[in-house]
Scaffold this motif. Structure first.
Motif, short mmCIF file in Angstrom:
data_model
loop_
_atom_site.label_atom_id
_atom_site.label_comp_id
_atom_site.label_asym_id
_atom_site.label_seq_id
_atom_site.Cartn_x
_atom_site.Cartn_y
_atom_site.Cartn_z
N SER A 130 -13.81 13.65 7.45
CA SER A 130 -15.15 13.01 8.21
C SER A 130 -15.03 13.02 9.99
O SER A 130 -15.90 13.48 10.53
N LYS A 166 0.81 -1.10 -0.12
CA LYS A 166 -0.05 -0.02 0.08
C LYS A 166 0.91 1.19 0.11
O LYS A 166 0.66 2.18 -0.67
N GLY A 175 -7.28 1.24 7.20
CA GLY A 175 -8.66 1.34 6.99
C GLY A 175 -9.46 1.61 8.30
O GLY A 175 -10.73 1.72 8.32
N LYS A 176 -8.75 1.82 9.59
CA LYS A 176 -9.41 2.23 10.68
C LYS A 176 -9.84 3.53 10.58
O LYS A 176 -10.99 4.03 11.23
N VAL A 177 -9.04 4.37 9.98
CA VAL A 177 -9.61 5.81 9.75
C VAL A 177 -9.81 6.05 8.49
O VAL A 177 -8.91 5.82 7.39
N ILE A 178 -11.00 5.97 7.79
CA ILE A 178 -11.28 6.15 6.44
C ILE A 178 -10.80 7.65 5.93
O ILE A 178 -10.16 7.87 4.82
N SER A 179 -11.35 8.65 6.62
CA SER A 179 -10.97 10.19 6.39
C SER A 179 -10.82 10.88 7.54
O SER A 179 -11.78 10.89 8.43
N GLN A 182 -4.67 4.90 8.93
CA GLN A 182 -5.32 5.19 7.84
C GLN A 182 -5.28 4.02 6.86
O GLN A 182 -6.26 3.54 6.15
N GLU A 226 -7.98 16.73 2.98
CA GLU A 226 -7.71 15.61 3.78
C GLU A 226 -6.41 15.85 4.59
O GLU A 226 -6.35 15.68 5.80
#
Lengths: 243, 243
Positions: free
Chosen positions: A175, A94, A168-172, A165, A228
């Motif tokens: 938000s 990633k 995927g624990k923090v998407i954005s 992030q 972001e």
């Protein structure tokens, strides 16, 4: 007494521009300028070295790609002691994904130093990431492992590698900020404007205000990324209160 | 005055055997013995660290694999200035192939240090290469890049990396030796015998004589490999005359 004629003007003219540009990107002075020039030399220029071997950034890209993977591996090994081999492999892909490296190369505006016979507007996105890898290879050859590690730490890990992030624990972060403001009944505003400056690529700047106070600023090659990034900065600045 | 009780016998007993075994393989003294133990710990032992994370060699293997690739890349970059990115990639895969790493691990007899609940005879060939990579990862974590590079140079590049042979320009040193002897009308003899010694794996030794003189000796895990290795040594010893 005779000095070599280039001793007083070794970084004058075009060389001088390159020297300043590259020093700014590196954060330290290069020793062998030639190797950095090679890192920005596109094959379309068709240059050869004194032995007739083709000279362009592709060999350095091969080297830098490998070194980048190693430094990221070490970072993940240290930071995530609970992650097994499969997890580490996935996270590394990633981080060093084509998309991610292209973003990195764009943010550093590496394209401005590229020497090519093809107009720069004709290149696809991959030139940014490829040249970034070549630059890592050049640092490795010029200054060795330690400088390479430092550069990757400062230019990749600190600004871009957010394990939460990536997992995927923090998407954005945007938000998270919006959610917090709504909960706290605070007004917020993302003030986005074009701010390309002298860059060859379009850039956007954003000022994030919460209440009447600007809490974070950021700049990036897209509106979404700039927002972001500002959100992430605000998040860490406010972390004690949000957490 | 009180010394910690383990100061005089920190490498006694089992630890002492491991310490001697690993020092012999490394060619230098390890600092943190624990990390090398991890490099030889098979998942079947089901060990956990103090935080409850599974402990085995797989994470170090991930790290070592990457570092090994980087050092080999640098070596190829320096040694083959005329090779393009495609060539370098191909040559690197040959050098770090599973088969090659397994051979390396076998020659170093790494299996004797492996801790496992599965009988060692039940393992496939890959354990040798995997543990070799884990060992590289352990050196990286214990002593850093420079020691890693030195180790890979001494244990991989010098004894195994022959670019001419990898390129297929030299198929077999044995055939070169035979050809030369026939041309020179000299008698030659490969005297092969089993020489397993204290190793857990079967080994073969070979003495290559040309005329009445032993010109090279070698030892390996198969007859063919031992013969090839002795031939290569003889070839370089005789190079001026053969070339």
């Amino acid at each position: 007494m005779n000095f070599p004629s280039n001793i007083f003007n070794s970084h004058s003219g075009q060389d001088g521009d390159f020297f300043l540009g590259i020093t700014d990107i590196l954060g330290f002075k290069p020793r062998k300028l030639e190797i950095y020039k090679k890192a920005f030399l596109h094959r379309s220029v068709n240059k050869k070295d004194k032995n007739g071997n083709p000279m362009n950034y592709e060999r350095l890209e091969f080297l830098g790609d490998s070194m980048l993977g190693t430094i990221i591996s070490k970072h993940l090994y240290n930071e995530v002691p609970e992650g097994d081999e499969g997890y580490l492999t996935k996270m590394r892909s990633k981080i060093v994904s084509r998309e991610h490296l292209n973003e990195l190369g764009k943010d550093l505006n590496l394209i401005k130093l590229v020497e090519s016979r093809i107009p720069k507007t004709h290149f696809g996105d991959n030139i940014h990431g490829n040249v970034f890898e070549a630059l890592v290879g050049a640092i490795y050859m010029d200054r060795g492992y330690k400088y390479c590690e430092r550069f990757i730490y400062d230019r990749v890990i600190v600004p871009y590698v957010d394990i939460e992030q990536l997992e995927g624990k923090v998407i954005s972060y945007k938000s998270l900020i919006i959610e917090w403001c709504q909960k706290q009944k605070k007004a917020f505003n993302y003030n986005v404007y074009e701010d390309t400056g002298n860059d060859e690529l379009k850039h956007f700047a954003v000022k994030l205000s919460i209440g009447n106070k600007v809490v974070a600023k950021a700049r990036a090659t897209s509106k979404k990324k700039a927002e972001e990034r500002a959100s992430k900065r605000a998040f860490f600045a406010l972390q004690d209160r949000i957490g």
